[in-house]
Design an enzyme around this catalytic site. Sequence first.
Site, short mmCIF file in Angstrom:
data_model
loop_
_atom_site.label_atom_id
_atom_site.label_comp_id
_atom_site.label_asym_id
_atom_site.label_seq_id
_atom_site.Cartn_x
_atom_site.Cartn_y
_atom_site.Cartn_z
N HIS B 117 -3.49 -18.82 36.69
CA HIS B 117 -2.63 -19.91 37.15
C HIS B 117 -3.24 -21.30 36.93
O HIS B 117 -2.63 -22.32 37.28
CB HIS B 117 -2.34 -19.69 38.65
N LYS B 119 -4.37 -24.81 35.34
CA LYS B 119 -3.70 -25.79 34.48
C LYS B 119 -4.72 -26.86 34.16
O LYS B 119 -4.62 -28.00 34.60
CB LYS B 119 -2.51 -26.44 35.20
N ASP B 124 -14.03 -31.92 24.36
CA ASP B 124 -15.37 -32.23 23.85
C ASP B 124 -16.47 -31.93 24.86
O ASP B 124 -17.54 -32.56 24.82
CB ASP B 124 -15.46 -33.70 23.40
#
Lengths: 173, 173
Positions: B117, B119, B124
Amino acid sequence: AVFHKVLFFPDQKIPCQRYLLSPQGCARKNCSYSHDWSSSFAQLMKHVITAKRSIYLCMFSVTCNELAMAVLQKFRQGAVVRVITDTEYMNLNGSRIADFMNQGIEVRHDRSSYLMHHKFLIIDEKVVVTGSFNWTHAAVIGNNENVLVTNHPDVLDPYLAEYKKLWKMFKVN
Amino acid sequence: AVFHKVLFFPDQKIPCQRYLLSPQGCARKNCSYSHDWSSSFAQLMKHVITAKRSIYLCMFSVTCNELAMAVLQKFRQGAVVRVITDTEYMNLNGSRIADFMNQGIEVRHDRSSYLMHHKFLIIDEKVVVTGSFNWTHAAVIGNNENVLVTNHPDVLDPYLAEYKKLWKMFKVN
Ligand SMILES: [Zn+2]
Ligand SMILES: [Zn+2]
């Protein structure tokens, strides 16, 4: 002091609500729930129960009994509690939003078919807790989830401003 | 310099993919999409397209064409791209995960009925982008969503460590 704390889920076990929330703690001999204060859930809960003045919750899904109980406990102890949530999700089976309203907590929702998808709360206007984590048991012991807790003003201030904006926007006249 | 940036959604309009991604920009006379670089979406996109060496994506739902195209562009330009996602959601209609795999990007998933779940993404190994925002058009122009972008080591380091942990954990032998 300024701090950032990052918590990851899932935890291994469901937390013991008595251990976390009741003044006497848990007296069960072989309690099958977690008494581990170092778990991510216990650390999250610690922040909620340190609230002295206010809890501003902005949460898509609220079914986790332990977190809902903590908020209700704070409300009964006199904290200002405001809840913003999603119109469809608040009416689903298992949602604790109805309990909040029944106990007198003011709840506002987006009245939209889009999602009020935030998962953040603000404690005492001093600490923001945000991430992917909805207040559900699946988030505690099943899903991969993250939560950031910080009082850094560059994070706190915009979340607080957004809370106040949404609180006004979702007011029913 | 250490920075924190917080973005809130929804934006008013869908962003113009040509304007954001093509070297020549958008030449449409009355383009109906947004050319506004101050929108939350454009600011989010800016971070993705500044990637020089790597993009580590850990995203529950990926259907947004513009963000998927930006990742594919970076991959073709030689950036290391790694994708962690959710087993069920990657197979839903509209998911861009198949495009990633077809183009040669390595994708790993949780192989669990619980949700992957998260996000968040890491650019870099220097900047973390996290919040409630899935990579979908509903998140851009419909839902209430938040995104935090920061390079603060107290935030970046734990997310980077979690990424590496999950990347190993979800490897198929
Ligand atoms: Zn117990
Ligand atoms: Zn255009």
